[in-house]
Structures are given as C-alpha cells and as structure tokens.
Design a protein around this motif. Structure first.
Motif, mmCIF file in Angstrom:
data_model
loop_
_atom_site.group_PDB
_atom_site.id
_atom_site.type_symbol
_atom_site.label_atom_id
_atom_site.label_comp_id
_atom_site.label_asym_id
_atom_site.label_seq_id
_atom_site.Cartn_x
_atom_site.Cartn_y
_atom_site.Cartn_z
ATOM 1 N N ALA A 1 0.862 -1.181 0.000
ATOM 2 C CA ALA A 1 0.000 0.000 0.000
ATOM 3 C C ALA A 1 0.894 1.224 0.000
ATOM 4 O O ALA A 1 2.059 1.166 0.407
ATOM 5 C CB ALA A 1 -0.916 0.006 1.220
ATOM 6 N N THR A 2 0.353 2.333 -0.485
ATOM 7 C CA THR A 2 1.066 3.600 -0.392
ATOM 8 C C THR A 2 0.029 4.706 -0.240
ATOM 9 O O THR A 2 -1.182 4.449 -0.284
ATOM 10 C CB THR A 2 1.973 3.838 -1.620
ATOM 11 O OG1 THR A 2 2.861 4.922 -1.338
ATOM 12 C CG2 THR A 2 1.171 4.150 -2.887
ATOM 13 N N PHE A 3 0.506 5.923 -0.054
ATOM 14 C CA PHE A 3 -0.397 7.054 0.147
ATOM 15 C C PHE A 3 -0.009 8.186 -0.790
ATOM 16 O O PHE A 3 1.172 8.435 -1.037
ATOM 17 C CB PHE A 3 -0.338 7.544 1.599
ATOM 18 C CG PHE A 3 -0.927 6.576 2.589
ATOM 19 C CD1 PHE A 3 -2.229 6.706 3.026
ATOM 20 C CD2 PHE A 3 -0.163 5.522 3.074
ATOM 21 C CE1 PHE A 3 -2.771 5.808 3.933
ATOM 22 C CE2 PHE A 3 -0.690 4.611 3.975
ATOM 23 C CZ PHE A 3 -2.000 4.758 4.404
ATOM 24 N N LEU A 4 -1.026 8.874 -1.310
ATOM 25 C CA LEU A 4 -0.834 10.045 -2.155
ATOM 26 C C LEU A 4 -1.434 11.257 -1.451
ATOM 27 O O LEU A 4 -2.469 11.151 -0.785
ATOM 28 C CB LEU A 4 -1.536 9.863 -3.502
ATOM 29 C CG LEU A 4 -1.124 8.673 -4.367
ATOM 30 C CD1 LEU A 4 -2.003 8.621 -5.618
ATOM 31 C CD2 LEU A 4 0.351 8.741 -4.745
ATOM 32 N N LYS A 5 -0.795 12.399 -1.611
ATOM 33 C CA LYS A 5 -1.356 13.626 -1.050
ATOM 34 C C LYS A 5 -2.505 14.107 -1.926
ATOM 35 O O LYS A 5 -2.346 14.301 -3.131
ATOM 36 C CB LYS A 5 -0.274 14.705 -0.964
ATOM 37 C CG LYS A 5 -0.754 15.971 -0.264
ATOM 38 C CD LYS A 5 0.374 16.987 -0.088
ATOM 39 C CE LYS A 5 -0.137 18.230 0.642
ATOM 40 N NZ LYS A 5 0.935 19.240 0.821
ATOM 41 N N VAL A 6 -3.674 14.278 -1.336
ATOM 42 C CA VAL A 6 -4.861 14.688 -2.092
ATOM 43 C C VAL A 6 -4.734 16.161 -2.486
ATOM 44 O O VAL A 6 -4.474 17.026 -1.643
ATOM 45 C CB VAL A 6 -6.143 14.472 -1.260
ATOM 46 C CG1 VAL A 6 -7.370 14.984 -2.020
ATOM 47 C CG2 VAL A 6 -6.308 12.993 -0.906
ATOM 48 N N ASP A 7 -4.889 16.429 -3.774
ATOM 49 C CA ASP A 7 -4.924 17.805 -4.269
ATOM 50 C C ASP A 7 -6.107 18.521 -3.606
ATOM 51 O O ASP A 7 -7.228 18.019 -3.591
ATOM 52 C CB ASP A 7 -5.112 17.784 -5.796
ATOM 53 C CG ASP A 7 -4.957 19.156 -6.438
ATOM 54 O OD1 ASP A 7 -5.572 20.121 -5.945
ATOM 55 O OD2 ASP A 7 -4.254 19.257 -7.460
ATOM 56 N N LYS A 8 -5.856 19.695 -3.041
ATOM 57 C CA LYS A 8 -6.912 20.418 -2.318
ATOM 58 C C LYS A 8 -8.131 20.691 -3.190
ATOM 59 O O LYS A 8 -9.245 20.824 -2.685
ATOM 60 C CB LYS A 8 -6.361 21.730 -1.750
ATOM 61 C CG LYS A 8 -5.460 21.542 -0.535
ATOM 62 C CD LYS A 8 -5.070 22.879 0.057
ATOM 63 C CE LYS A 8 -4.180 22.707 1.294
ATOM 64 N NZ LYS A 8 -4.870 22.048 2.399
ATOM 65 N N ARG A 9 -7.941 20.755 -4.503
ATOM 66 C CA ARG A 9 -9.076 20.995 -5.405
ATOM 67 C C ARG A 9 -9.990 19.789 -5.493
ATOM 68 O O ARG A 9 -11.116 19.893 -5.998
ATOM 69 C CB ARG A 9 -8.566 21.384 -6.793
ATOM 70 C CG ARG A 9 -7.853 22.732 -6.851
ATOM 71 C CD ARG A 9 -7.176 22.961 -8.183
ATOM 72 N NE ARG A 9 -6.049 22.045 -8.374
ATOM 73 C CZ ARG A 9 -5.336 21.982 -9.497
ATOM 74 N NH1 ARG A 9 -5.637 22.769 -10.521
ATOM 75 N NH2 ARG A 9 -4.334 21.126 -9.600
ATOM 76 N N ASN A 10 -9.540 18.636 -5.003
ATOM 77 C CA ASN A 10 -10.377 17.437 -5.018
ATOM 78 C C ASN A 10 -11.061 17.163 -3.682
ATOM 79 O O ASN A 10 -11.925 16.286 -3.592
ATOM 80 C CB ASN A 10 -9.527 16.211 -5.398
ATOM 81 C CG ASN A 10 -9.149 16.203 -6.873
ATOM 82 O OD1 ASN A 10 -9.936 16.611 -7.712
ATOM 83 N ND2 ASN A 10 -7.943 15.751 -7.184
ATOM 84 N N ILE A 11 -10.676 17.887 -2.640
ATOM 85 C CA ILE A 11 -11.213 17.592 -1.304
ATOM 86 C C ILE A 11 -12.715 17.835 -1.227
ATOM 87 O O ILE A 11 -13.473 17.021 -0.697
ATOM 88 C CB ILE A 11 -10.449 18.398 -0.230
ATOM 89 C CG1 ILE A 11 -9.089 17.718 0.017
ATOM 90 C CG2 ILE A 11 -11.254 18.495 1.069
ATOM 91 C CD1 ILE A 11 -8.231 18.363 1.065
ATOM 92 N N ARG A 12 -13.183 18.929 -1.790
ATOM 93 C CA ARG A 12 -14.611 19.266 -1.675
ATOM 94 C C ARG A 12 -15.508 18.228 -2.359
ATOM 95 O O ARG A 12 -16.670 18.056 -1.973
ATOM 96 C CB ARG A 12 -14.863 20.669 -2.259
ATOM 97 C CG ARG A 12 -16.246 21.224 -1.975
ATOM 98 C CD ARG A 12 -16.279 22.727 -2.176
ATOM 99 N NE ARG A 12 -15.475 23.419 -1.186
ATOM 100 C CZ ARG A 12 -15.912 23.745 0.035
ATOM 101 N NH1 ARG A 12 -17.139 23.408 0.408
ATOM 102 N NH2 ARG A 12 -15.131 24.400 0.866
ATOM 103 N N ASP A 13 -14.986 17.504 -3.319
ATOM 104 C CA ASP A 13 -15.797 16.516 -4.026
ATOM 105 C C ASP A 13 -16.083 15.273 -3.181
ATOM 106 O O ASP A 13 -17.038 14.551 -3.465
ATOM 107 C CB ASP A 13 -15.085 16.068 -5.311
ATOM 108 C CG ASP A 13 -14.900 17.210 -6.294
ATOM 109 O OD1 ASP A 13 -15.822 18.045 -6.415
ATOM 110 O OD2 ASP A 13 -13.837 17.276 -6.928
ATOM 111 N N ALA B 1 -5.304 15.909 3.323
ATOM 112 C CA ALA B 1 -5.752 14.515 3.281
ATOM 113 C C ALA B 1 -4.770 13.682 2.472
ATOM 114 O O ALA B 1 -4.089 14.190 1.579
ATOM 115 C CB ALA B 1 -7.149 14.416 2.680
ATOM 116 N N LEU B 2 -4.709 12.405 2.814
ATOM 117 C CA LEU B 2 -3.914 11.429 2.087
ATOM 118 C C LEU B 2 -4.836 10.338 1.571
ATOM 119 O O LEU B 2 -5.796 9.943 2.258
ATOM 120 C CB LEU B 2 -2.850 10.802 3.004
ATOM 121 C CG LEU B 2 -1.739 11.722 3.505
ATOM 122 C CD1 LEU B 2 -0.920 11.004 4.578
ATOM 123 C CD2 LEU B 2 -0.836 12.164 2.367
#
Length: 222
Positions: A66-78, A94-95
């Motif tokens: 498993a790994t983690f990616l940093k969520v683009d802030k433009r995708n958080i609201r969705d 968020a990750l």
C-alpha cells in the motif's frame, strides 16, 4: 458511499483535530471494510507514526503493498462533505490510501489490471479533468458549442454511459462528436458534474451557475 457509476469510498474525520495528521480516504471497498481499514490506519497514527506519501507500507494489507498520495486540495470538496462540515469549512489536508491489484501492481505501474482502473481515482492529480473516463472518450455536443462558442447549459449522462453536453438550442442535425477533454479544456466548470449518475441530467443558466440535477424519466413503454 457507492453508486452504479461512482466508485465506493470511505474517509476519516477527526485525525487533523486529534493528532494534527491529514485525514485518510480510500476507494474500492465495501462500506464496512473501508472503515475497518481506516481504523487500522488510525491505530498506526494513534501509536505515534506519521503516515507519509510515497512510502511503501506492507503492514496494512496482509499480502500486498500500500502507499499514500497527497490529495490535491481541489479534489477535497468533491469527497469530504461531512469532513468539511466537521471542520466548519476550514482547510485540512488529506492522504489517499492506494492499494494494488491481484498482481501487487499499483495503478501507475505497467500491466495494472484494467478492471480496477476506475475503482480508485487518483486524487493527487486530475483536478483539471475529474471525469472517470478516458480523456479521448467520444462525447456528444452541438455545432453551436463547436463553432459559435455557445456555453454548455445541459449535460446528460445516458443509462448506457454516453455523455451529452448541450447548449439548449440545438436541433438533431446540430449534434457533433468531440473528445471529452476538449469540452473540459474550454470550460473547467464542467468538472462540477463529473459524478453525474447514469440516467441523470444537470442544467444551469450560465457558466459558473449552480447545477440542478434530475433523474431522467424513462418514457419508453414496453
């Protein structure tokens, strides 16, 4: 949360407040399993470890990475609706937990299994193109959009998966085919209805206006 079109996902609420740690989201599991996995990750954080993006983790899943990616802030609201309410619309990080396929391949690795491609959208990217489909997907639009630069005011997602991006003044002979990416390049606000369900339509009065979504009536009689 899962629907016929959109992949299932689950996310944490409170890690930022309690541990000053990014929230975690994962896709592609049942509601119960998704929350079990989030609880396991929360235990790791509770024990003092800081989850970092780009690191390979082998203790989260028994036989795979498993790994983690940093969520683009433009995708958080969705995706983090309840989280945004919890934090009273204050920004948080968020990750995204990323799992591998049955051959232990990540989505960006060669030969990743095609059937899993749309089960976990990658939220560190694609903020300019949020649709699940390929960018070159053939979609229906109008001559008025193509030639006269009129705005898209109505979007239809057919039950068979076809997309229609309409100006509202078109006649049948005005319908044209273009790549989905071409529509989004000209008008990024179309990303706002990327999760429009099968057999659903959305209307607005102008570019940037609020979309009104409706389930389409099936008026075909047997």
């Amino acid at each position: 949360t899962s629907t016929n079109y959109s992949p299932s996902f689950a996310y944490s609420i409170g890690l930022t407040k309690t541990y000053n740690h990014p929230e975690i989201i994962c896709f592609g599991f049942s509601n119960r399993l998704g929350h079990e996995i989030l609880n396991d990750v929360a235990e790791i954080i509770k024990n003092g470890e800081i989850i970092k993006s780009g690191i390979i983790y082998t203790e989260i899943f028994k036989d795979s990475r498993a790994t983690f990616l940093k969520v683009d802030k433009r995708n958080i609201r969705d995706y983090f609706g309840a989280g945004l309410n919890y934090y009273d619309d204050e920004e948080f990080n968020a990750l995204q937990l990323i799992w591998t396929d049955r051959n232990d391949k990540f989505p960006w690795e060669d030969n990743f299994e095609e059937e899993f491609v749309f089960k976990q959208p990658l939220l560190d990217r694609n903020a300019e193109f949020k649709f699940n489909e390929e960018k070159n997907l053939a979609t229906f639009t109008t001559r008025q959009w193509l030639e006269d630069l009129k705005p898209i005011l109505r979007v239809v997602h057919d039950e068979d998966g076809d997309w229609q991006f309409l100006t509202g003044d078109q006649m049948p002979e005005d319908i044209k085919l273009v790549a989905l990416e071409e529509l989004i390049k000209r008008d990024e606000t179309l990303n706002e209805i990327f999760d429009l369900e099968y057999n659903e339509e959305a209307d607005r009065d102008f570019i940037g206006g609020k979309w009104t979504r409706n389930k389409m009536e099936n008026d075909q009689e047997d």
